[in-house]
Design a protein around this motif. Structure first.
Motif, PDB file in Angstrom:
ATOM      1  N   ARG A 164       0.831  -1.202   0.000  1.00 19.31           N
ATOM      2  CA  ARG A 164       0.000   0.000   0.000  1.00 19.31           C
ATOM      3  C   ARG A 164       0.867   1.254   0.000  1.00 19.31           C
ATOM      4  NH1 ARG A 164      -2.423  -3.778   3.313  1.00 19.31           N
ATOM      5  NH2 ARG A 164      -4.609  -4.274   2.774  1.00 19.31           N
ATOM      6  N   GLU A 218       0.386   5.598  -0.044  1.00 25.35           N
ATOM      7  CA  GLU A 218      -0.459   6.792  -0.018  1.00 25.35           C
ATOM      8  C   GLU A 218       0.433   8.021  -0.127  1.00 25.35           C
ATOM      9  OE1 GLU A 218      -3.817   9.112   2.685  1.00 25.35           O
ATOM     10  OE2 GLU A 218      -3.317   7.018   3.126  1.00 25.35           O
ATOM     11  N   VAL A 232       1.802   6.519   4.081  1.00 26.97           N
ATOM     12  CA  VAL A 232       1.650   5.063   4.030  1.00 26.97           C
ATOM     13  C   VAL A 232       2.591   4.521   2.965  1.00 26.97           C
ATOM     14  CG1 VAL A 232       0.095   3.125   3.591  1.00 26.97           C
ATOM     15  CG2 VAL A 232      -0.770   5.178   4.750  1.00 26.97           C
ATOM     16  N   ASP A 280       3.796   0.625   2.763  1.00 23.47           N
ATOM     17  CA  ASP A 280       3.728  -0.645   3.492  1.00 23.47           C
ATOM     18  C   ASP A 280       3.728  -1.811   2.514  1.00 23.47           C
ATOM     19  OD1 ASP A 280       3.368  -2.548   5.468  1.00 23.47           O
ATOM     20  OD2 ASP A 280       1.191  -2.307   5.486  1.00 23.47           O
TER      21      ASP A 280
END
Length: 252
Positions: free
Chosen positions: A11, A13, A26, A28
């Motif tokens: 992920r 962001e 983010v 991850d």
């Protein structure tokens, strides 16, 4: 990992950091999907997808999710080609990309090639949601088989939507078990490298590029909305990249 294969999601962001740059609150990765931020030298954030394990293998379920907020700029690449392999687990592998770009955001998605090795069975799905004045550069390159081998089965679907309206929705199946004719003159014409480039930017709304060939096995096609699609075939990955790079330089 289980006998059913690996389940992993990465992920990303990206947000406007309020200082003209882009932050990554983010970042991850899981299992074979490792993410690394790399130096950009500009206002955008750059992320590299690094394969931490072999794959995707039979039975794997891998996904990458990226969200780009208003005013954020994100460029994603990969450290090496992705190779779909048979693996020990039976069944189809899946690799899903879910990308979301807000109004005023910008995403450049430029991974290395996906190679469909002999005996593999992979389904790839790329779903992209854009809003308002979002900008997108999306490149997809696929190579059917390594040197001297027949390809595995590869099914690829690409969907691009803007403000709920579909700009592009297409699917292609190649390799053993695919519908007849996939390697014929109307589809791949014997080529083993295929790719496409989707570019969405507001400037195309007033001045869209005209549809035209880009060589013997490549073409530019305007899409409904401020978007264009470049499709290309080539005998190998090197020539395919050259054609797509020339189109990218011209259109951005």
């Amino acid at each position: 990992m289980t006998t059913a294969g690996v389940r992993a999601t990465a992920r990303i962001e990206a947000r406007d950091d309020g200082r003209g740059g882009t932050s990554l609150p983010v970042l991850d990765g899981e299992g074979p999907l490792a993410l690394r931020r790399v130096r950009s030298g500009g206002l955008e954030a750059r992320v590299m997808l690094v394969g931490a394990m072999s794959g995707p293998l039979g039975g794997d379920r891998l996904a990458v999710e990226a969200r780009v907020g208003p005013g954020a700029r994100l460029r994603v690449g990969s450290a090496a080609a992705t190779i779909a392999l048979p693996g020990q687990a039976k069944g189809e592998a899946r690799y899903d990309m879910r990308l979301d770009v807000a109004d005023g955001g910008e995403l450049w998605w430029l991974p290395e090639q996906l190679i469909s090795a002999g005996g593999s069975d992979l389904s790839v799905s790329s779903h992209i949601e854009l809003r308002g004045g979002a900008r997108l550069v999306f490149r997809e390159e696929q190579v059917l088989g390594r040197v001297g081998e027949e390809p595995g089965r590869l099914t690829s679907r690409l969907t691009v939507r803007r403000d709920g309206r579909t700009l592009l929705d297409q699917e292609l199946a190649c390799g053993p078990g695919a519908p007849g004719g996939w390697d014929g003159p109307a589809v791949l014409a014997g080529h083993r490298a295929l790719g496409q480039l989707v570019i969405v930017k507001a400037e195309f709304e007033k001045d869209p590029p005209a549809a035209r060939p880009l060589g013997e096995y490549a073409a530019l096609t305007p899409l409904a909305g401020p978007a264009v699609l470049v499709t290309a075939l080539a005998p190998d990955a090197l020539l395919l990249r050259r054609v797509l790079d020339e189109a990218l330089n011209e259109l951005t």
